[in-house]
Design an enzyme around this catalytic site. Sequence first.
Site, mmCIF file in Angstrom:
data_model
loop_
_atom_site.group_PDB
_atom_site.id
_atom_site.type_symbol
_atom_site.label_atom_id
_atom_site.label_comp_id
_atom_site.label_asym_id
_atom_site.label_seq_id
_atom_site.Cartn_x
_atom_site.Cartn_y
_atom_site.Cartn_z
ATOM 1 C CD GLU A 10 6.994 -12.340 9.533
ATOM 2 O OE1 GLU A 10 8.125 -11.973 9.154
ATOM 3 O OE2 GLU A 10 6.806 -13.363 10.221
ATOM 4 C CE1 TYR B 124 5.628 -12.429 5.436
ATOM 5 C CE2 TYR B 124 7.905 -12.226 6.126
ATOM 6 C CZ TYR B 124 6.739 -12.951 6.070
ATOM 7 O OH TYR B 124 6.680 -14.177 6.660
ATOM 8 C CD GLU C 71 9.101 -15.890 13.577
ATOM 9 O OE1 GLU C 71 9.423 -16.527 12.550
ATOM 10 O OE2 GLU C 71 8.044 -15.238 13.666
ATOM 11 C CG ASP D 71 -0.784 -20.225 5.368
ATOM 12 O OD1 ASP D 71 0.052 -19.766 6.169
ATOM 13 O OD2 ASP D 71 -0.548 -21.142 4.575
ATOM 14 C CG HIS E 222 13.296 -12.162 8.353
ATOM 15 N ND1 HIS E 222 12.543 -11.118 7.860
ATOM 16 C CD2 HIS E 222 12.418 -13.036 8.879
ATOM 17 C CE1 HIS E 222 11.263 -11.361 8.079
ATOM 18 N NE2 HIS E 222 11.153 -12.532 8.696
ATOM 19 C CD GLU E 223 13.231 -16.334 10.099
ATOM 20 O OE1 GLU E 223 12.434 -16.111 11.030
ATOM 21 O OE2 GLU E 223 12.885 -16.296 8.904
ATOM 22 C CG HIS F 34 10.782 -12.731 13.502
ATOM 23 N ND1 HIS F 34 9.624 -11.977 13.518
ATOM 24 C CD2 HIS F 34 10.844 -13.292 12.277
ATOM 25 C CE1 HIS F 34 9.024 -12.088 12.332
ATOM 26 N NE2 HIS F 34 9.750 -12.880 11.561
#
Length: 613
Positions: free
Chosen positions: A330, A395, A283, A387, A307-308, A311
């Site tokens: 998320e 999510y 994003e 990560d 989705h992006e 953001h």
Amino acid sequence: MKSILFLMLIPFAMFADKPGDERGVNIKDAHSYSNPAEIVVQHLDLNLKADFSTKKLVGFVDLQVKNLTHADTLRLDTYNLKIESVKVNDAPVKFILKPADEILGSELAIPVTASTKVVTINYETSPDARALQWLSPEQTAGKIYPFLFTQSEAILARSWIPLQDTPGIKFTWTATIHCPKELMALMSCPQNPKQIGNGNYSFKMPLPVPSYLMALSIGDLAYKAYDNRCGIYAEPVMLGKAFHEFSDLPAMIASAEQLYGKYPWIQYDVLVLPPSFPFGGMENPCVTFATPTIITGDRSLVSLIAHELAHSWSGNLVTNATWNDFWLNEGFTVYFESRIMEKIYGKDYADMLNLLSQNELKHTVAVMGDNNPDTKLFLDLKGRDPDDGMGDIAYEKGRFFLMALEEAAGRDVWDAFLKKYFEEHRFQTMTTEKFVKYLDANLLQENPLIKQKVNVDEWVYGTGLPKSLPVIKSRYFDTVEKAAAAFIKTSAIPDTTRWTTHHYLHFLRTVAPEMTYEKAVALDNHFHFTQIQNSEIAFDWFMIAIACHYKPAYQALENFLNTVGRRKFIAPLYRKAAADTTLKPWIEKVYQTARPGYHAVAVKTIDEIFEGK
Ligand code: BES
Ligand code: ZN
């Protein structure tokens, strides 16, 4: 007299700079060496030359700082940067580059004084800088020019810019980028697509952003607009297809604005990258970076763009203060994405997407274990790579939490709450604790019934899936499930007239545990899944092929792994094949060949698979 004056000045000094929570600077971020509570970067000017022959960015950055507490040291994050020299207010200083930590990199400590305004750092990146991927012409669609792109989230910005690499602070920036004349440079800010750079491009981001939203891409790019604020960047040979695929973009922006307020970032474009891009999408403000693997010709995978786009509010406008709060980015975004999809394509369509995701979430929790602390929304990632906390939980558990609240509050009440939440926290950062308090004060206290239905603490601080997990039903999928049951029983080929990508995905996931070599032959003879160009279906099919040792698909799988670098697909494929003793030697060989074509974040994950981590 002097002391009275001094006392009178204190309150002004405290409030004028607002060094407190509002800017997020007082929150401890375990993934940054920086000290923004003491001295904060407010603006940066970047000047970099992209050298494709040495795979280096070379140049300098000017950091404009505000010394809030008379700090004597500015601490910055770096990862494998070569620091040539540092100046403070234009005078050279001695800096210290501390020993490197594998996850966090090296702290760069710079001596400053109360009057320090500008810190200049001359530096260059290393050829294997984690954020950067330098592509050879063969790795692009056009095959003539090289390509460069960055991926800064979560903590990779520090591998191409020395800065306070924490989502807890925001700054404005400008940049000058020098690149080969035939290429176009693009950054995460409003820009004029008609700028003929002739090798020199200038950029200006007037709105404050966190470091992980710094992005750069350089390649043979062309632009095509849908309207005056949105369009597509892609390599010329990809542009037409991409433009056709994402033609609902203006409608998506309009729907998003109807839901949660005016689009805040002036312009919204999508840049379609070469297939080695390790994510589906990123994003980056004003220009989402996207994988070409969502281009199918039938627009069936465009929820990723929704989705992006979402953001732009959840994440880019109201930002997780630390990576422990990642679900605020998320989870909110998946929720918002689903609302956009429902608005444009209808409830039946959104139900299919929601059910597919919920099934994946249930599977993830089953694999991780109900009591696994990593199944909490609020994480503790100290000492770990952020990560590690970036899977389905943030999510999907995050999204279903918000959906549960919506169901309990009623859509109108909930939407009003969310819109106000975004408005009141524009350009700020958010912690989990602050959100929970805000939710309580602005929704739950007036509506005690919601609290009875949804246990907030259980969702946010508890493991596993709460009892108030919304139940998703899809009438389309009921038909698919009947077809799947028949296929499992008698190998009857389903009637797929009017099936979409999502029907096929649900079918394949339902039959997967019962698949045999013979059943794979039957399906492939009819549907030719091995040759399919739809990456989502191809992925599910290859997982089945590995499980059933369906050899006719191996060559196509090998080709897929050699062209696509999207981690969500390739990591599970490698993991599954590597876990199979008969396939392990083969898949190791495939990886050896494919590995140089992957971005560093994908390489890291897949190396760990083969190291048995
Ligand atoms: N912000 C993420 C990508 C990301 C997350 C990069 C964490 C680095 C660390 C992006 O918005 C995202 O979620 N992308 C998903 C697609 C989405 C539809 C779930 C992806 O890339 O698969
Ligand atoms: Zn996202």
